[in-house]
Each structure stands twice: as C-alpha cells, then as structure tokens.
Design a protein around this motif. Structure first.
Motif, PDB file in Angstrom:
ATOM      1  N   ALA A   2       1.567  -1.733   6.482  1.00 28.50           N
ATOM      2  CA  ALA A   2       0.670  -1.293   5.413  1.00 28.50           C
ATOM      3  C   ALA A   2      -0.787  -1.383   5.848  1.00 28.50           C
ATOM      4  O   ALA A   2      -1.594  -0.526   5.495  1.00 28.50           O
ATOM      5  CB  ALA A   2       0.908  -2.121   4.157  1.00 28.50           C
ATOM      6  N   GLN A   3      -1.114  -2.388   6.637  1.00 35.93           N
ATOM      7  CA  GLN A   3      -2.489  -2.550   7.119  1.00 35.93           C
ATOM      8  C   GLN A   3      -2.871  -1.401   8.051  1.00 35.93           C
ATOM      9  O   GLN A   3      -3.969  -0.872   7.968  1.00 35.93           O
ATOM     10  CB  GLN A   3      -2.619  -3.891   7.829  1.00 35.93           C
ATOM     11  CG  GLN A   3      -4.016  -4.206   8.293  1.00 35.93           C
ATOM     12  CD  GLN A   3      -4.085  -5.541   9.006  1.00 35.93           C
ATOM     13  OE1 GLN A   3      -3.066  -6.157   9.298  1.00 35.93           O
ATOM     14  NE2 GLN A   3      -5.278  -5.984   9.295  1.00 35.93           N
ATOM     15  N   LEU A   4      -1.953  -0.991   8.930  1.00 36.42           N
ATOM     16  CA  LEU A   4      -2.234   0.127   9.836  1.00 36.42           C
ATOM     17  C   LEU A   4      -2.335   1.443   9.076  1.00 36.42           C
ATOM     18  O   LEU A   4      -3.203   2.266   9.352  1.00 36.42           O
ATOM     19  CB  LEU A   4      -1.148   0.219  10.911  1.00 36.42           C
ATOM     20  CG  LEU A   4      -1.165  -0.862  11.981  1.00 36.42           C
ATOM     21  CD1 LEU A   4       0.052  -0.737  12.881  1.00 36.42           C
ATOM     22  CD2 LEU A   4      -2.434  -0.793  12.792  1.00 36.42           C
ATOM     23  N   ALA A   6      -3.172   1.830   5.941  1.00 39.07           N
ATOM     24  CA  ALA A   6      -4.426   1.788   5.193  1.00 39.07           C
ATOM     25  C   ALA A   6      -5.627   2.103   6.088  1.00 39.07           C
ATOM     26  O   ALA A   6      -6.621   2.670   5.634  1.00 39.07           O
ATOM     27  CB  ALA A   6      -4.601   0.426   4.540  1.00 39.07           C
ATOM     28  N   ALA A   7      -5.517   1.760   7.373  1.00 36.04           N
ATOM     29  CA  ALA A   7      -6.595   2.038   8.325  1.00 36.04           C
ATOM     30  C   ALA A   7      -6.568   3.475   8.837  1.00 36.04           C
ATOM     31  O   ALA A   7      -7.479   3.899   9.529  1.00 36.04           O
ATOM     32  CB  ALA A   7      -6.518   1.068   9.487  1.00 36.04           C
ATOM     33  N   GLU A  11       2.017   7.361   8.062  1.00 36.08           N
ATOM     34  CA  GLU A  11       3.059   6.576   7.401  1.00 36.08           C
ATOM     35  C   GLU A  11       4.414   6.965   7.970  1.00 36.08           C
ATOM     36  O   GLU A  11       4.700   8.130   8.204  1.00 36.08           O
ATOM     37  CB  GLU A  11       3.027   6.819   5.900  1.00 36.08           C
ATOM     38  CG  GLU A  11       3.870   5.837   5.137  1.00 36.08           C
ATOM     39  CD  GLU A  11       3.533   5.798   3.662  1.00 36.08           C
ATOM     40  OE1 GLU A  11       4.333   5.202   2.927  1.00 36.08           O
ATOM     41  OE2 GLU A  11       2.510   6.349   3.256  1.00 36.08           O
ATOM     42  N   GLU A  57      -9.413  -1.839  15.845  1.00 39.57           N
ATOM     43  CA  GLU A  57      -8.553  -1.220  14.831  1.00 39.57           C
ATOM     44  C   GLU A  57      -8.469   0.284  15.029  1.00 39.57           C
ATOM     45  O   GLU A  57      -7.391   0.874  14.959  1.00 39.57           O
ATOM     46  CB  GLU A  57      -9.093  -1.540  13.439  1.00 39.57           C
ATOM     47  CG  GLU A  57      -8.230  -1.014  12.320  1.00 39.57           C
ATOM     48  CD  GLU A  57      -8.799  -1.396  10.960  1.00 39.57           C
ATOM     49  OE1 GLU A  57      -9.813  -0.792  10.555  1.00 39.57           O
ATOM     50  OE2 GLU A  57      -8.219  -2.300  10.330  1.00 39.57           O
TER      51      GLU A  57
END
Length: 98
Positions: A2-4, A6-7, A11, A57
C-alpha cells in the motif's frame, strides 16, 4: 504494498505483491511475486537504478513500474502465443481423405 502504491507504483491484483530486496552486489532489486499456498512465485523483476535527481522512494517506484510493464508485456506475448496454438495440427486443403 500500500505504501508503494500510494507513492505511485502500479497496483497489483489480489494475491500478488512487490518485494524489494538487497542483492550480494550491493544493489536493490524489485520483484513482483504471486503468493501461493506455502511460498511465493517470482513473476517479474528489475534492478533499482539510483539516480542523484531522484529520492530513494522515487527510484523504487520507478523500478516497480518497469517490472509491472515487463510483466504486462510478457503476459501479452504469452496470450498471443496461446492464441496461435489453436491452429496446431494438420490443415488439409481438401478436407481430409475419403
């Protein structure tokens, strides 16, 4: 994952995930993996390219996008090949022996 996502990483379908891992040559690799019952299966991978103008990131998200694109392209090639297998066999222009 989810963090990736969101960045900005693409998906993945349910049961699939990203794995970011270190290698023995002091580099990072991003893998797309499919979760199985006991283990996971590698589907696609790519190296993380560290660029001075990008944050860590951003470099990892870019690698996720490359791995996802490679996976999609390979999947399209596999689907095209499977479509051609419908024509495997003999094709007699006269309709066979009588």
């Amino acid at each position: 994952m989810a963090q990736l996502v969101a960045a900005g990483a693409p998906e993945l379908p349910e049961g699939w995930f990203y794995r970011v891992r270190s290698t023995n040559i002091r580099a990072l690799k991003v893998e797309i993996r499919e979760q199985r019952r006991f283990r996971s299966r590698l589907v696609a991978d790519t190296w993380v390219f560290e660029r001075p103008e990008e944050s860590a990131e951003e470099s990892i998200v870019a690698a996720c996008a490359r791995a996802f694109k490679g996976w999609q392209e390979a999947d399209a090639r596999r689907a095209a090949y499977l479509a051609t297998t419908a024509y495997i066999g003999d094709h007699d222009p006269k309709g066979g022996r009588k």
